[in-house]
Design a protein around this motif. Structure first.
Motif, mmCIF file in Angstrom:
data_model
loop_
_atom_site.group_PDB
_atom_site.id
_atom_site.type_symbol
_atom_site.label_atom_id
_atom_site.label_comp_id
_atom_site.label_asym_id
_atom_site.label_seq_id
_atom_site.Cartn_x
_atom_site.Cartn_y
_atom_site.Cartn_z
ATOM 1 N N THR A 14 0.845 -1.185 0.000
ATOM 2 C CA THR A 14 0.000 0.000 0.000
ATOM 3 C C THR A 14 0.886 1.243 0.000
ATOM 4 O O THR A 14 2.060 1.171 0.349
ATOM 5 C CB THR A 14 -0.907 0.008 1.240
ATOM 6 O OG1 THR A 14 -0.085 -0.119 2.411
ATOM 7 C CG2 THR A 14 -1.888 -1.146 1.196
ATOM 8 N N LEU A 108 2.017 0.135 -7.561
ATOM 9 C CA LEU A 108 0.917 -0.200 -6.659
ATOM 10 C C LEU A 108 -0.148 -1.031 -7.365
ATOM 11 O O LEU A 108 -0.966 -1.676 -6.717
ATOM 12 C CB LEU A 108 0.287 1.074 -6.109
ATOM 13 C CG LEU A 108 1.227 1.998 -5.324
ATOM 14 C CD1 LEU A 108 0.551 3.337 -5.067
ATOM 15 C CD2 LEU A 108 1.656 1.346 -4.025
ATOM 16 N N TYR A 160 -4.585 4.536 -2.704
ATOM 17 C CA TYR A 160 -5.095 3.442 -1.876
ATOM 18 C C TYR A 160 -6.569 3.184 -2.170
ATOM 19 O O TYR A 160 -7.005 2.021 -2.232
ATOM 20 C CB TYR A 160 -4.904 3.778 -0.406
ATOM 21 C CG TYR A 160 -5.412 2.710 0.542
ATOM 22 C CD1 TYR A 160 -4.755 1.492 0.664
ATOM 23 C CD2 TYR A 160 -6.558 2.910 1.303
ATOM 24 C CE1 TYR A 160 -5.216 0.510 1.517
ATOM 25 C CE2 TYR A 160 -7.027 1.933 2.162
ATOM 26 C CZ TYR A 160 -6.354 0.747 2.271
ATOM 27 O OH TYR A 160 -6.821 -0.232 3.124
ATOM 28 N N GLN A 163 -6.849 1.024 -5.182
ATOM 29 C CA GLN A 163 -6.556 -0.376 -4.858
ATOM 30 C C GLN A 163 -7.770 -1.055 -4.221
ATOM 31 O O GLN A 163 -8.163 -2.159 -4.610
ATOM 32 C CB GLN A 163 -5.369 -0.460 -3.898
ATOM 33 C CG GLN A 163 -4.015 -0.162 -4.513
ATOM 34 C CD GLN A 163 -2.889 -0.380 -3.519
ATOM 35 O OE1 GLN A 163 -3.014 -0.054 -2.340
ATOM 36 N NE2 GLN A 163 -1.784 -0.949 -3.980
ATOM 37 N N GLU A 164 -8.365 -0.377 -3.231
ATOM 38 C CA GLU A 164 -9.496 -0.964 -2.508
ATOM 39 C C GLU A 164 -10.716 -1.121 -3.405
ATOM 40 O O GLU A 164 -11.452 -2.106 -3.296
ATOM 41 C CB GLU A 164 -9.833 -0.100 -1.284
ATOM 42 C CG GLU A 164 -8.763 -0.129 -0.203
ATOM 43 C CD GLU A 164 -8.537 -1.539 0.317
ATOM 44 O OE1 GLU A 164 -9.399 -2.064 1.020
ATOM 45 O OE2 GLU A 164 -7.484 -2.131 -0.023
ATOM 46 N N ASP A 267 -1.312 -4.826 7.970
ATOM 47 C CA ASP A 267 -2.068 -4.229 6.863
ATOM 48 C C ASP A 267 -2.863 -5.284 6.109
ATOM 49 O O ASP A 267 -4.032 -5.064 5.759
ATOM 50 C CB ASP A 267 -1.117 -3.519 5.897
ATOM 51 C CG ASP A 267 -0.597 -2.205 6.446
ATOM 52 O OD1 ASP A 267 -1.211 -1.675 7.386
ATOM 53 O OD2 ASP A 267 0.432 -1.719 5.942
ATOM 54 N N ARG A 271 -6.962 -5.369 5.885
ATOM 55 C CA ARG A 271 -7.649 -5.298 4.588
ATOM 56 C C ARG A 271 -8.639 -6.442 4.416
ATOM 57 O O ARG A 271 -9.579 -6.344 3.623
ATOM 58 C CB ARG A 271 -6.622 -5.311 3.449
ATOM 59 C CG ARG A 271 -5.860 -4.021 3.270
ATOM 60 C CD ARG A 271 -5.296 -3.908 1.861
ATOM 61 N NE ARG A 271 -4.400 -5.001 1.539
ATOM 62 C CZ ARG A 271 -3.087 -4.963 1.694
ATOM 63 N NH1 ARG A 271 -2.522 -3.877 2.186
ATOM 64 N NH2 ARG A 271 -2.335 -5.985 1.375
#
Length: 490
Positions: A14, A108, A160, A163-164, A267, A271
């Motif tokens: 991340t 990333l 981020y 990514q999520e 992390d 997640r």
């Protein structure tokens, strides 16, 4: 090809807090000239108006124009990603490009269509955006890259969020599962060290949630599962994950395997919706299957490529360090991580030799070190240097420090943290951390009296480390340097 059909990949890493970027490049055939001309003209006009708004101090206008610029860029990206080409060198068929992106520590994640590449990037300290971009394009040299590209700055939070969102929508390809399928199918025979002692320290039982941060072949995890616990197992080696998945198939309903480095344990679990656990175990160091496989390049007992990466897709191998690091840096690595007294002499010889030809195999390096440092006793003269390079390649001490720093925060009250180490550098780091966490008060000569320790969050379960008994050492001589330390959160 539509955007939905594009290939997505998300790194387990991340954003770390620095500026991130969205970088888009494409093949010449992806966008008509008129589209590019309209985009460049529109961008130039918006940037001019943004400059004028900034001069006037008009925040409202600036925000509105910034949103328009993002929309203009997104429209161009969508058109590039939707373009379908039957070109011989379509990007989705370039394996080297995928491998280069996934091994780049700054990436990333990415979205790849047949004619366009979109990357979310947090540049490394050594390289800027352009250096990363040059490497990716070099991985597909026959592709007809357009000289135009789009580079947008993003906050770490925006990167981020992307990514999520990809994870939540199920867009990301399961790259780690693919890596496990591609991993060598040879048996992963690893003898679990301090198996009973380590597992019993975590008090496994039905209903408890435990973490094996170094899953390996699954020996510790199997004992936890037998006791009824639910286990999250983490490993960066696809061969280890594959072996553990096969071995522990009967417990699949209570086993969750994650791909990644144990430094990111907290992390990764958060997640996946896990905020607290009842215990965490980490067996630091290298496993027997890694040592014994000549092709992994960890050992000089058989010739193999000078590799030493626990995660085969990591960007830097031992050969990279040996053939590119400066003489002073090499000497520092050998001294700091191997406590090698002849570090400077060995580094000097390495630099002299690689000027003639690259050092690419384990026996090459071992013989070179042996020419500097004659053998005394049973230990091979290259032992300390190989240890040092392995630690440097995998940043093992940095990963251990990260785990120690975040591990205690994962534990519930009464939860336990158990760490097995194999050499003095690791054990020293664990001992120092555990002392900091379990000391109620701290004192200094200049203070009139001791003061409460703000880091006091745990109690020692073992004042002295637990070591293997005679029976275990007879069965597994490699366990001779193992030390187990345990604390409990209060």
């Amino acid at each position: 090809m539509s955007t939905a059909a594009a290939e997505f990949w998300i790194s387990p890493h991340t954003p770390g807090g620095s500026t991130c970027y969205r970088v888009v490049c494409w093949l010449r055939c992806a966008l008509p000239e008129e589209e590019l001309h309209a985009w460049k003209a529109g961008k130039a006009e918006l940037l001019q108006r943004m400059s004028e708004a900034g001069t006037r101090g008009s925040k409202g206008a600036l925000n509105s124009l910034s949103s328009s610029l993002k929309a203009l860029n997104s429209n161009l990206i969508d058109k590039a990603l939707q373009f379908c080409t039957r070109a011989e060198h379509a990007l989705t068929r370039v394996r080297a490009l995928r491998a280069g992106l996934r091994s780049d520590s700054g990436v990333l994640g990415y979205c790849l269509s047949e004619a366009a590449l979109q990357v979310w990037l947090e540049p490394t300290a050594e390289n800027g955006v352009e250096e990363h971009l040059t490497r990716w394009q070099a991985a597909a040299p026959e592709a007809d890259w357009s000289p135009e590209r789009l580079i947008e700055a993003l906050s770490p939070a925006e990167a981020y969020e992307w990514q999520e969102t990809c994870r939540a929508q199920g867009l990301a390809d399961d790259a780690e599962e693919a890596a496990e399928e591609a991993a060598p199918a040879a048996p992963f025979r690893h003898v679990t060290v301090l198996a009973q002692e380590a597992v019993e320290a975590l008090l496994p039982a039905e209903g408890k949630v435990l973490v094996d941060a170094t899953l390996g072949g699954g020996g510790h995890t199997e004992l936890m599962l037998r006791a009824g616990a639910t286990v999250w197992g983490i490993d960066q080696d696809p061969a280890a994950r594959r072996a553990a998945k096969e071995r522990l198939a009967p417990y699949a309903d209570r086993l969750h395997i994650l791909a990644g480095n144990f430094r990111d344990t907290a992390d990764m679990l958060r997640r996946n919706g896990v905020a607290e656990v009842d215990g965490l175990l980490a067996d630091i160091g290298i496993s027997s299957p890694q040592v014994d496989a000549a092709e992994r390049g960890f050992s000089f007992m058989a010739d193999g490529p000078l590799d030493m990466r626990m995660n085969p897709s990591a960007p830097r191998s031992a050969a990279d360090i040996v053939n590119t690091a400066g003489e002073e840096e090499l000497a520092d690595i050998l001294w700091q991580y191997g406590e090698e007294r002849a570090s400077r002499a060995i580094a000097r010889r390495i630099v002299q030799q690689r000027a003639k030809a690259p050092i690419t195999t384990t026996l090459q390096l071992a013989e070179l070190i042996g020419s500097v440092l004659p053998r005394k006793g049973k230990q091979h003269p290259a032992t300390r240097s190989f240890q040092a390079l392995r630690i440097a390649v995998n940043d093992e001490l940095g990963a251990l420090d990260a785990l120690l720093e975040s591990g205690i925060s994962l534990l519930k009250s009464g939860g336990r943290l158990a760490i097995i180490t194999f050499h003095s550098l690791e054990d020293r780091a664990v001992k120092r951390c555990f002392e900091k966490l379990t000391r109620p008060e701290i004192d200094r000569p200049e203070w009139p009296a001791p003061r409460p320790n703000p880091d006091y969050t745990a109690r020692l379960i073992t004042r002295k480390p637990i070591t293997p008994g005679g029976d275990e050492l007879s069965a597994n001589p490699r366990a001779r340097s193992a030390k187990l330390r345990i604390i409990e959160k209060i």
